[in-house]
Design an enzyme around this catalytic site. Structure first.
Site, PDB file in Angstrom:
ATOM      1  N   THR A 123      -1.119  -9.250  -8.932  1.00 19.38           N
ATOM      2  CA  THR A 123      -1.582  -7.876  -9.143  1.00 19.38           C
ATOM      3  C   THR A 123      -1.585  -7.493 -10.619  1.00 19.38           C
ATOM      4  O   THR A 123      -0.765  -8.008 -11.408  1.00 19.38           O
ATOM      5  CB  THR A 123      -0.658  -6.915  -8.360  1.00 19.38           C
ATOM      6  OG1 THR A 123      -0.932  -5.574  -8.771  1.00 19.38           O
ATOM      7  CG2 THR A 123       0.817  -7.184  -8.618  1.00 19.38           C
ATOM      8  N   TYR A 147       8.418  -3.363  -6.686  1.00 16.64           N
ATOM      9  CA  TYR A 147       7.300  -4.183  -6.171  1.00 16.64           C
ATOM     10  C   TYR A 147       6.717  -5.032  -7.296  1.00 16.64           C
ATOM     11  O   TYR A 147       6.575  -6.259  -7.164  1.00 16.64           O
ATOM     12  CB  TYR A 147       6.208  -3.287  -5.568  1.00 16.64           C
ATOM     13  CG  TYR A 147       4.853  -3.965  -5.462  1.00 16.64           C
ATOM     14  CD1 TYR A 147       4.637  -4.989  -4.543  1.00 16.64           C
ATOM     15  CD2 TYR A 147       3.789  -3.600  -6.305  1.00 16.64           C
ATOM     16  CE1 TYR A 147       3.402  -5.637  -4.458  1.00 16.64           C
ATOM     17  CE2 TYR A 147       2.558  -4.236  -6.221  1.00 16.64           C
ATOM     18  CZ  TYR A 147       2.368  -5.244  -5.309  1.00 16.64           C
ATOM     19  OH  TYR A 147       1.147  -5.880  -5.224  1.00 16.64           O
ATOM     20  N   LYS A 151       6.580  -9.157  -7.862  1.00 14.68           N
ATOM     21  CA  LYS A 151       5.339  -9.922  -8.030  1.00 14.68           C
ATOM     22  C   LYS A 151       5.380 -10.692  -9.356  1.00 14.68           C
ATOM     23  O   LYS A 151       4.946 -11.845  -9.425  1.00 14.68           O
ATOM     24  CB  LYS A 151       4.115  -9.003  -7.989  1.00 14.68           C
ATOM     25  CG  LYS A 151       3.817  -8.385  -6.637  1.00 14.68           C
ATOM     26  CD  LYS A 151       3.464  -9.375  -5.539  1.00 14.68           C
ATOM     27  CE  LYS A 151       2.099 -10.017  -5.726  1.00 14.68           C
ATOM     28  NZ  LYS A 151       1.712 -10.823  -4.530  1.00 14.68           N
TER      29      LYS A 151
HETATM   30  P1  NAD Z   1      -0.662  -5.771   3.143  1.00 18.15           P
HETATM   31  O1  NAD Z   1       0.664  -5.111   3.018  1.00 18.15           O
HETATM   32  O2  NAD Z   1      -1.800  -5.044   3.758  1.00 18.15           O
HETATM   33  O3  NAD Z   1      -0.511  -7.123   3.962  1.00 18.15           O
HETATM   34  C1  NAD Z   1       0.557  -8.017   3.768  1.00 18.15           C
HETATM   35  C2  NAD Z   1       0.522  -9.057   4.884  1.00 18.15           C
HETATM   36  O4  NAD Z   1       1.572  -9.999   4.645  1.00 18.15           O
HETATM   37  C3  NAD Z   1       0.761  -8.462   6.275  1.00 18.15           C
HETATM   38  O5  NAD Z   1      -0.130  -9.021   7.219  1.00 18.15           O
HETATM   39  C4  NAD Z   1       2.202  -8.882   6.603  1.00 18.15           C
HETATM   40  O6  NAD Z   1       2.437  -9.051   7.990  1.00 18.15           O
HETATM   41  C5  NAD Z   1       2.300 -10.198   5.844  1.00 18.15           C
HETATM   42  N1  NAD Z   1       3.695 -10.516   5.493  1.00 18.15           N
HETATM   43  C6  NAD Z   1       4.602  -9.693   4.903  1.00 18.15           C
HETATM   44  N2  NAD Z   1       5.785 -10.340   4.775  1.00 18.15           N
HETATM   45  C7  NAD Z   1       5.604 -11.577   5.275  1.00 18.15           C
HETATM   46  C8  NAD Z   1       6.445 -12.709   5.406  1.00 18.15           C
HETATM   47  N3  NAD Z   1       7.730 -12.692   5.008  1.00 18.15           N
HETATM   48  N4  NAD Z   1       5.939 -13.849   5.948  1.00 18.15           N
HETATM   49  C9  NAD Z   1       4.644 -13.886   6.367  1.00 18.15           C
HETATM   50  N5  NAD Z   1       3.810 -12.847   6.292  1.00 18.15           N
HETATM   51  C10 NAD Z   1       4.279 -11.704   5.739  1.00 18.15           C
HETATM   52  O7  NAD Z   1      -1.022  -6.262   1.668  1.00 18.15           O
HETATM   53  P2  NAD Z   1      -2.432  -6.302   0.914  1.00 18.15           P
HETATM   54  O8  NAD Z   1      -2.707  -4.982   0.332  1.00 18.15           O
HETATM   55  O9  NAD Z   1      -3.416  -6.957   1.798  1.00 18.15           O
HETATM   56  O10 NAD Z   1      -2.056  -7.279  -0.292  1.00 18.15           O
HETATM   57  C11 NAD Z   1      -2.185  -8.704  -0.143  1.00 18.15           C
HETATM   58  C12 NAD Z   1      -1.782  -9.372  -1.447  1.00 18.15           C
HETATM   59  O11 NAD Z   1      -2.628  -8.923  -2.499  1.00 18.15           O
HETATM   60  C13 NAD Z   1      -0.355  -9.075  -1.889  1.00 18.15           C
HETATM   61  O12 NAD Z   1       0.186 -10.244  -2.436  1.00 18.15           O
HETATM   62  C14 NAD Z   1      -0.509  -8.004  -2.966  1.00 18.15           C
HETATM   63  O13 NAD Z   1       0.532  -8.076  -3.892  1.00 18.15           O
HETATM   64  C15 NAD Z   1      -1.844  -8.414  -3.569  1.00 18.15           C
HETATM   65  N6  NAD Z   1      -2.629  -7.329  -4.179  1.00 18.15           N
HETATM   66  C16 NAD Z   1      -2.909  -6.200  -3.474  1.00 18.15           C
HETATM   67  C17 NAD Z   1      -3.715  -5.208  -4.044  1.00 18.15           C
HETATM   68  C18 NAD Z   1      -4.077  -3.941  -3.297  1.00 18.15           C
HETATM   69  O14 NAD Z   1      -4.707  -3.060  -3.903  1.00 18.15           O
HETATM   70  N7  NAD Z   1      -3.748  -3.800  -2.037  1.00 18.15           N
HETATM   71  C19 NAD Z   1      -4.195  -5.387  -5.358  1.00 18.15           C
HETATM   72  C20 NAD Z   1      -3.867  -6.545  -6.054  1.00 18.15           C
HETATM   73  C21 NAD Z   1      -3.089  -7.524  -5.456  1.00 18.15           C
HETATM   74  O1  DAU Z   2      -2.937  -2.146  -8.888  1.00 16.13           O
HETATM   75  C1  DAU Z   2      -2.842  -3.003  -7.783  1.00 16.13           C
HETATM   76  C2  DAU Z   2      -1.868  -2.428  -6.792  1.00 16.13           C
HETATM   77  O2  DAU Z   2      -2.522  -1.306  -6.197  1.00 16.13           O
HETATM   78  C3  DAU Z   2      -1.409  -3.416  -5.730  1.00 16.13           C
HETATM   79  O3  DAU Z   2      -0.698  -4.441  -6.342  1.00 16.13           O
HETATM   80  C4  DAU Z   2      -0.538  -2.707  -4.678  1.00 16.13           C
HETATM   81  O4  DAU Z   2      -0.210  -3.606  -3.640  1.00 16.13           O
HETATM   82  C5  DAU Z   2      -1.311  -1.547  -4.103  1.00 16.13           C
HETATM   83  O5  DAU Z   2      -0.525  -0.850  -3.175  1.00 16.13           O
HETATM   84  C6  DAU Z   2      -1.780  -0.621  -5.215  1.00 16.13           C
HETATM   85  O6  DAU Z   2      -0.660   0.066  -5.838  1.00 16.13           O
HETATM   86  P1  DAU Z   2      -0.723   1.631  -6.245  1.00 16.13           P
HETATM   87  O7  DAU Z   2       0.641   2.136  -6.312  1.00 16.13           O
HETATM   88  O8  DAU Z   2      -1.608   1.825  -7.416  1.00 16.13           O
HETATM   89  O9  DAU Z   2      -1.532   2.182  -4.947  1.00 16.13           O
HETATM   90  P2  DAU Z   2      -1.307   3.440  -4.015  1.00 16.13           P
HETATM   91  O10 DAU Z   2      -2.470   3.450  -3.071  1.00 16.13           O
HETATM   92  O11 DAU Z   2       0.047   3.501  -3.433  1.00 16.13           O
HETATM   93  O12 DAU Z   2      -1.473   4.654  -5.042  1.00 16.13           O
HETATM   94  C7  DAU Z   2      -2.643   4.821  -5.825  1.00 16.13           C
HETATM   95  C8  DAU Z   2      -2.418   6.019  -6.735  1.00 16.13           C
HETATM   96  O13 DAU Z   2      -2.363   7.211  -5.930  1.00 16.13           O
HETATM   97  C9  DAU Z   2      -1.103   5.974  -7.495  1.00 16.13           C
HETATM   98  O14 DAU Z   2      -1.276   6.536  -8.785  1.00 16.13           O
HETATM   99  C10 DAU Z   2      -0.164   6.846  -6.674  1.00 16.13           C
HETATM  100  C11 DAU Z   2      -1.094   7.886  -6.078  1.00 16.13           C
HETATM  101  N1  DAU Z   2      -0.710   8.375  -4.735  1.00 16.13           N
HETATM  102  C12 DAU Z   2      -0.402   7.479  -3.770  1.00 16.13           C
HETATM  103  C13 DAU Z   2      -0.068   7.891  -2.487  1.00 16.13           C
HETATM  104  C14 DAU Z   2       0.302   6.896  -1.420  1.00 16.13           C
HETATM  105  C15 DAU Z   2      -0.728   9.752  -4.479  1.00 16.13           C
HETATM  106  O15 DAU Z   2      -1.031  10.580  -5.360  1.00 16.13           O
HETATM  107  N2  DAU Z   2      -0.389  10.166  -3.213  1.00 16.13           N
HETATM  108  C16 DAU Z   2      -0.057   9.292  -2.210  1.00 16.13           C
HETATM  109  O16 DAU Z   2       0.265   9.742  -1.071  1.00 16.13           O
END
Ligand code: NAD
Ligand code: DAU
Length: 336
Positions: A123, A147, A151
């Site tokens: 990330t 978090y 990572k």
């Molecule tokens: P998510 O929370 O939606 O999904 C995580 C998945 O991992 C789930 O299906 C969960 O069951 C599985 N999991 C959790 N712990 C586990 C374990 N111990 N063993 C096996 N499976 C397990 O996450 P996401 O948003 O899809 O993110 C996926 C990856 O991408 C993560 O590594 C996150 O750091 C990275 N990432 C996410 C974002 C974002 O915006 N969501 C951005 C950049 C990077």
């Molecule tokens: O930048 C990549 C990351 O983006 C990933 O690595 C993470 O897994 C993913 O969850 C995300 O992290 P953020 O903390 O940026 O995402 P989130 O959706 O939680 O929040 C986005 C922005 O909105 C952040 O500035 C916090 C704000 N926020 C979030 C929530 C949940 C609010 O204002 N209100 C809310 O209820």
């Protein structure tokens, strides 16, 4: 190709599984996923090529489970993680187990089984908050939330597996994803689904924190490009096309959904809330990467998806464990 995907029942992992099986007709995927609160088999419902996919329920931090699924694998794409910053502030223990120990267990097994490539999905949060400019892959890691720290630790374990043991690793660092099947605790799906239900969206702090939004399909294409063309040992940033303050994001979604301002409720800020993320994606573009959609088009499609798929998100929001999480999350937080 036989791929081991971890976390393929989550938001990005399931989009990747769905996209990859459709894109590559001979691809086979084993999907190791523990099905935590964020893992959902419904994310893969009705997908093309389902017969070439096998979900194995198991923990990435369990060496025996990982060893079993690693046999005969050509490459690993590692998505599994605890991914929500707010949950890591409440309790970081599962973040350390899954994100750090889990990654190490996978790296060790991949080495034992002679896996040809290990893609570690990380990330942009590992760079910390960047006041100006864009983070490059060579910038120092300065994570701020538990978090992000977990990572960053996993990124360093991946690096050490390459330097010390020669494991063919590649790391990606992506910005904020949005799209279908995102667990409705993250800002965008929470905002959209709350507003569909006529409920307010809690905006943290002054709402001026900046995030760079990328549609999940582009993240998946970026990961696939790095899997196939990335240089071993290297890291690739994957960014979006819309760098917005949360206020700007809220304003855009409000206009599209025709929601009154009264449904935006300012609440106390997230602790240690990173002000801005921004990544330089020139390295990925040199591999040939281009975004496939504009932000506004993808945002409208995403809003439509949540409008049309209440069957998917309504049961998640109604779950007892999700309600218990919000109770803890807002204990002592409340309005500003
Ligand atoms: P998510 O929370 O939606 O999904 C995580 C998945 O991992 C789930 O299906 C969960 O069951 C599985 N999991 C959790 N712990 C586990 C374990 N111990 N063993 C096996 N499976 C397990 O996450 P996401 O948003 O899809 O993110 C996926 C990856 O991408 C993560 O590594 C996150 O750091 C990275 N990432 C996410 C974002 C974002 O915006 N969501 C951005 C950049 C990077
Ligand atoms: O930048 C990549 C990351 O983006 C990933 O690595 C993470 O897994 C993913 O969850 C995300 O992290 P953020 O903390 O940026 O995402 P989130 O959706 O939680 O929040 C986005 C922005 O909105 C952040 O500035 C916090 C704000 N926020 C979030 C929530 C949940 C609010 O204002 N209100 C809310 O209820």
């Amino acid at each position: 190709m036989r791929l081991l995907v971890t976390g393929g029942l989550g938001f990005i992992g399931s989009n990747f599984v769905r996209w990859s099986l459709a894109a590559y007709p001979t691809l086979k995927i084993t999907n190791l996923d523990l099905r935590t609160y964020a893992g959902n088999p419904a994310n893969l419902k009705g997908m093309k090529g389902a017969a070439r996919h096998r979900w194995v329920k198991g923990d990435v931090a369990d060496p025996a489970a990982v060893d079993r699924v690693m046999r005969g694998v050509d490459a690993v794409v590692h998505f599994a993680a605890e991914s929500h910053v707010d949950r890591s502030i409440l309790d970081a223990s599962s973040f350390l187990k899954t994100n750090v120990t889990g990654t190490q267990v996978l790296l060790d097994a991949a080495r034992r089984h002679g896996v040809g490539r290990f893609v570690h999905v990380s990330t942009d949060e590992v760079y910390g908050s960047v006041a100006k400019g864009e983070s490059k892959e060579t910038d120092p890691l300065l994570p701020n939330s538990p978090y992000a720290a977990s990572k960053a630790a996993s990124d360093l374990m991946v690096r050490s597996a390459y330097i010390t043991h020669g494991l063919p690793v590649v790391t990606t660092r992506c910005s904020n994803n949005f799209g279908p099947y995102q667990f409705p605790e993250k800002a965008l799906p929470l905002m959209i689904t709350n507003w569909i239900e006529g409920k307010p969206f809690p905006l943290y702090g002054d709402g001026l924190n900046i995030r760079d939004w990328v549609h999940v399909s582009d993240h998946c294409r970026g990961v696939d490009m790095v899997l196939r063309k990335g240089v071993v040992g290297e890291t690739y940033n994957i960014g979006g096309t819309a760098s917005l303050t949360n206020r700007e994001l809220v304003g855009m979604v409000r206009r599209i959904m025709k929601v009154p301002e009264s449904l935006v409720v300012p609440v106390k800020d997230r602790q240690g809330h990173d002000r801005r993320y921004a990544v330089d994606c020139a390295k990925l573009r040199r591999l040939g990467f281009k975004h496939s959609t504009t932000f506004e088009t993808a945002l409208r499609a995403t809003i439509d998806w949540y409008r049309e798929n209440a069957w998917w998100w309504q049961p998640l929001k109604g779950r007892g464990d999700v309600k218990a999480y919000y109770k803890k999350q807002y204990a002592g937080r409340g309005k500003k």
